[in-house]
Scaffold this motif. Structure first.
Motif, short mmCIF file in Angstrom:
data_model
loop_
_atom_site.label_atom_id
_atom_site.label_comp_id
_atom_site.label_asym_id
_atom_site.label_seq_id
_atom_site.Cartn_x
_atom_site.Cartn_y
_atom_site.Cartn_z
N GLN A 1 0.83 -1.19 0.00
CA GLN A 1 0.00 0.00 0.00
C GLN A 1 0.88 1.25 0.00
O GLN A 1 1.99 1.26 0.53
N VAL A 2 0.36 2.31 -0.60
CA VAL A 2 1.11 3.56 -0.78
C VAL A 2 0.74 4.55 0.32
O VAL A 2 -0.45 4.81 0.56
N GLU A 3 1.76 5.11 0.97
CA GLU A 3 1.57 6.15 1.98
C GLU A 3 2.07 7.50 1.46
O GLU A 3 3.01 7.56 0.66
N ALA A 4 1.46 8.54 1.93
CA ALA A 4 1.86 9.89 1.56
C ALA A 4 3.06 10.34 2.39
O ALA A 4 3.12 10.07 3.60
N ILE A 5 4.03 11.00 1.77
CA ILE A 5 5.20 11.57 2.44
C ILE A 5 5.21 13.07 2.18
O ILE A 5 5.28 13.52 1.03
N CYS A 6 5.14 13.84 3.25
CA CYS A 6 5.04 15.30 3.12
C CYS A 6 6.39 15.90 2.71
O CYS A 6 7.45 15.33 2.91
N GLY A 7 6.32 17.07 2.16
CA GLY A 7 7.50 17.79 1.68
C GLY A 7 7.12 18.46 0.38
O GLY A 7 6.38 19.45 0.37
N SER A 8 7.63 17.92 -0.73
CA SER A 8 7.17 18.42 -2.02
C SER A 8 5.71 18.05 -2.26
O SER A 8 5.00 18.72 -3.01
N LEU A 9 5.24 17.00 -1.58
CA LEU A 9 3.81 16.70 -1.56
C LEU A 9 3.18 17.51 -0.43
O LEU A 9 3.59 17.41 0.73
N LYS A 10 2.22 18.33 -0.76
CA LYS A 10 1.68 19.30 0.18
C LYS A 10 0.81 18.65 1.25
O LYS A 10 -0.09 17.88 0.96
N CYS A 11 1.12 18.98 2.53
CA CYS A 11 0.36 18.50 3.68
C CYS A 11 -0.01 19.70 4.56
O CYS A 11 0.91 20.35 5.10
N PRO A 12 -1.27 19.98 4.79
CA PRO A 12 -2.39 19.42 4.06
C PRO A 12 -2.42 19.93 2.61
O PRO A 12 -1.65 20.83 2.29
N PRO A 13 -3.24 19.29 1.80
CA PRO A 13 -4.37 18.40 2.12
C PRO A 13 -3.97 16.94 2.40
O PRO A 13 -4.78 16.19 2.93
N TYR A 14 -2.74 16.54 2.01
CA TYR A 14 -2.33 15.17 2.30
C TYR A 14 -1.81 15.09 3.74
O TYR A 14 -1.56 16.11 4.38
N ALA A 15 -1.65 13.86 4.24
CA ALA A 15 -1.20 13.65 5.62
C ALA A 15 -0.09 12.61 5.62
O ALA A 15 -0.21 11.57 4.97
N ARG A 16 0.98 12.88 6.34
CA ARG A 16 2.14 11.98 6.35
C ARG A 16 1.76 10.58 6.86
O ARG A 16 1.13 10.42 7.91
N GLY A 17 2.15 9.58 6.09
CA GLY A 17 1.93 8.20 6.49
C GLY A 17 0.52 7.68 6.29
O GLY A 17 0.22 6.54 6.66
N ARG A 18 -0.35 8.48 5.69
CA ARG A 18 -1.73 8.03 5.48
C ARG A 18 -1.84 7.30 4.15
O ARG A 18 -1.35 7.77 3.11
N GLU A 19 -2.49 6.14 4.19
CA GLU A 19 -2.62 5.31 2.98
C GLU A 19 -3.59 5.96 1.98
O GLU A 19 -4.63 6.50 2.37
N LEU A 20 -3.23 5.85 0.71
CA LEU A 20 -4.02 6.46 -0.35
C LEU A 20 -5.02 5.48 -0.95
O LEU A 20 -4.72 4.29 -1.10
N VAL A 21 -6.18 6.01 -1.25
CA VAL A 21 -7.19 5.23 -1.95
C VAL A 21 -7.09 5.53 -3.46
O VAL A 21 -6.22 6.28 -3.91
N CYS A 22 -8.00 4.94 -4.23
CA CYS A 22 -8.01 5.18 -5.67
C CYS A 22 -9.38 4.83 -6.22
O CYS A 22 -10.16 4.08 -5.60
N ALA A 23 -9.70 5.36 -7.37
CA ALA A 23 -10.96 5.08 -8.06
C ALA A 23 -10.68 4.91 -9.55
O ALA A 23 -9.91 5.67 -10.13
#
Length: 269
Positions: A242-264
């Protein structure tokens, strides 16, 4: 001014049209009235009859031409609609499931295959392999001079909830055809579709382990995955984490560090 008889119909016709009291009056009525009446006084009854007959032939030919044009136009419109909404469709793979959504046709149900997780020369994309493979020219036995393909396993032992139960199970897949659609796309970090799109399935975004040498691709695994009977042993292969979000160049918020991503996975006409 000298006018030959062949120019009389054209001249008189134009003159009649220019003398119409109502510019929007039906041109056919003007010409018929003119040809039936005033022409006879100018060129004689016989010539008037001939000119009227020629006009009737002309209007008949025009009606036929317009009918043919209308028929062809309607046929072209029907063809365009059939191409858009008829036999067309789009194919996609439903990863982690043996079946397709209710609105889709099952092309085949198979096994996920891919490169070994620690091969530096690994192929990136997973494949949905058929349950009944066909063969060409072959020689059994590995010789170290080929590419390899393995099965795939879920790596979910660190996940909360029911997904832990699928750890080390082999991964199935289904190739599906959706009629009357033109595109299918996976949207990461979404479990709903944008306006105008239709949800085909939703799940969790997965890929290879970050520290393994083999490159992988982000894949949407169904949120209620299936397994392959007899495929519980830890034999590795192409691995889904499973893929987790890593903050930095990926903006947190809206993302959260270590939170698993869903998909559709969504489709559109």
């Amino acid at each position: 001014m000298v006018m030959n008889m062949t120019s009389v119909p054209i001249f008189l016709t134009l003159f009649a049209m220019s003398q119409a009291a109502n510019p929007t009056e039906n041109c056919k009525d003007i010409l018929q009235d003119f040809l039936a009446g005033r022409i006879s006084s100018a060129v004689g009854t016989r010539q008037s009859i001939n000119m009227n007959r020629a006009f009737q032939n002309f209007t008949h030919a025009m009606r036929v031409s317009m009918a043919e044009f209308k028929e062809k136009t309607e046929a072209d419109i029907r063809m365009i609609k059939e191409n858009k909404h008829g036999n067309g469709g789009v194919v996609f793979t439903r990863w982690g499931k043996k079946t397709c959504p209710s609105n889709a046709e099952l092309v085949h149900s198979g096994y996920v295959g891919g490169s070994l997780y620690n091969n530096r020369g690994a192929a990136v994309e997973p494949l949905c392999l058929p349950r009944e493979p066909e063969w060409g020219v072959y020689r059994d036995g590995t010789d170290g001079q080929k590419a390899y393909i393995y099965g795939a396993e879920y790596q979910t032992n660190t996940l909360p909830g029911y997904m832990r139960n699928f750890h080390d199970h082999d991964v199935p897949c289904a190739v599906c055809l959706i009629p009357k659609k033109s595109i299918v796309k996976m949207f990461p970090a979404k479990k709903t579709c944008y306006e105008g799109w239709t949800l085909e399935y939703k799940g969790y975004l997965m890929a290879g382990y970050f520290n393994h040498p083999a490159a992988t691709t982000y894949t949407c695994i169904d949120e209620h995955p299936d397994t392959i009977q007899g495929g519980r042993r830890d034999e590795n292969g192409y691995l889904f984490y499973q893929v987790e979000a890593i903050c930095g160049s990926l903006k947190c918020p809206p993302y959260a560090r270590g939170r698993e991503l869903v998909c559709a996975v969504c489709s559109k006409d």
